[in-house]
Design an enzyme around this catalytic site. Structure first.
Site, mmCIF file in Angstrom:
data_model
loop_
_atom_site.group_PDB
_atom_site.id
_atom_site.type_symbol
_atom_site.label_atom_id
_atom_site.label_comp_id
_atom_site.label_asym_id
_atom_site.label_seq_id
_atom_site.Cartn_x
_atom_site.Cartn_y
_atom_site.Cartn_z
ATOM 1 N N PHE A 19 11.403 -17.334 -29.945
ATOM 2 C CA PHE A 19 11.472 -18.673 -30.535
ATOM 3 C C PHE A 19 10.192 -18.998 -31.303
ATOM 4 C CE2 PHE A 19 13.673 -18.366 -26.477
ATOM 5 C CZ PHE A 19 14.974 -18.650 -26.851
ATOM 6 N N GLY A 45 4.081 -16.230 -20.762
ATOM 7 C CA GLY A 45 5.412 -16.462 -21.313
ATOM 8 C C GLY A 45 5.755 -15.463 -22.389
ATOM 9 N N ASP A 70 4.369 -12.822 -17.207
ATOM 10 C CA ASP A 70 5.699 -13.440 -17.199
ATOM 11 C C ASP A 70 6.456 -12.912 -15.989
ATOM 12 O OD1 ASP A 70 8.407 -14.279 -17.755
ATOM 13 O OD2 ASP A 70 7.881 -14.403 -19.878
ATOM 14 N N ASP A 140 2.695 -20.186 -23.495
ATOM 15 C CA ASP A 140 4.057 -20.400 -23.982
ATOM 16 C C ASP A 140 5.030 -20.157 -22.835
ATOM 17 O OD1 ASP A 140 6.074 -21.003 -25.757
ATOM 18 O OD2 ASP A 140 6.202 -18.988 -26.585
ATOM 19 N N HIS A 143 8.358 -25.128 -19.625
ATOM 20 C CA HIS A 143 8.058 -26.392 -20.291
ATOM 21 C C HIS A 143 8.193 -27.600 -19.377
ATOM 22 C CE1 HIS A 143 7.456 -24.111 -23.740
ATOM 23 N NE2 HIS A 143 8.146 -24.785 -24.644
ATOM 24 N N HIS A 168 1.781 -23.300 -27.530
ATOM 25 C CA HIS A 168 2.979 -23.338 -28.373
ATOM 26 C C HIS A 168 3.874 -24.511 -27.994
ATOM 27 C CE1 HIS A 168 6.824 -21.331 -30.011
ATOM 28 N NE2 HIS A 168 6.083 -21.724 -31.030
ATOM 29 N N ASP A 169 4.693 -24.938 -28.959
ATOM 30 C CA ASP A 169 5.690 -26.001 -28.772
ATOM 31 C C ASP A 169 5.058 -27.350 -28.510
ATOM 32 O OD1 ASP A 169 7.869 -24.346 -29.243
ATOM 33 O OD2 ASP A 169 8.086 -23.807 -27.133
#
Length: 209
Positions: A19, A45, A70, A140, A143, A168-169
């Site tokens: 993503f 992540g 991860d 990342d 969330h 990120h995000d």
């Protein structure tokens, strides 16, 4: 960051599930190259390895190492019935989501196995006895607020002065996306230990003071 550094990837990045926008990946590549004289890099992540290919390729170029943390069981949104569930990554034998096989396949295809060290564990477990100073930490992971806070608290303290924290995000507007990455971004700035270097789409890049 050195914008003139040519982006050299060993495979078609669009073949890797993930993503990450192309511009964000290119920024991570340049950032990992710049951070390599400060220490190894670490990402939280990895999923199937899209960001890992960008970061790992830069580490390979600079003869550095990337630790890829991860548990490969997916975040909340990857579970069956959720928005980003991918049936191809669901292991019918264990009845669990498992992205590790895809990750290893992509690392092999990208010829990064000698420069990327997979750490298959939850972030809090991986960090429990961690003592290696880091030139770059890329967050990342999950969330949820709990997951994002764990990632930030476990790993940001290992970044050396002059090293980088990338998140990120980041969505300042709640209508655009979840707020946990934005919350830890604000927390990092409020700590007085980090300064903003650059925003690339939803990727925030900060430097340790």
């Amino acid at each position: 960051m050195d914008a003139a550094l040519p982006l050299e990837l060993p495979l078609d990045i669009n073949s890797v599930k993930g993503f990450l926008a192309d511009s964000e990946g290119a920024a991570l590549y340049r950032l990992a190259a710049e951070a390599s004289d400060r220490g190894p890099c670490l990402e939280i992540g990895s999923y199937c390895g899209k960001s890992t290919v960008y970061l790992g390729s830069a580490c390979k170029l600079m003869n550095n190492t990337l630790f890829a943390v991860d548990h490969h069981r997916g975040s909340e949104e990857h579970q069956p019935g959720e928005e980003y569930h991918d049936r191809e990554l669901f292991d019918n034998r264990s009845q669990l989501m498992d992205s590790f096989h895809a990750f290893r396949t992509n690392m092999r295809a990208a010829q990064l196995e000698e420069h990327v060290v997979p750490v298959v564990a939850p972030t809090t477990v991986a960090a429990r006895h961690w003592n290696t100073p880091l030139g770059l930490v890329f967050i990342d992971g999950g969330h949820s607020l709990e997951a994002a806070l764990n990632d930030y608290r476990c790993w940001s303290r290992h970044i050396v002065p002059g090293g980088f924290l990338a998140i990120h995000d980041i969505f300042p507007n709640p209508e655009d996306g979840g707020q946990a990455p934005y919350d830890i971004y604000k927390l990092a700035l409020a700590s007085g230990q980090f300064e903003l270097v650059e925003m690339v789409e939803t990727l925030g890049i900060l430097r340790r003071l």
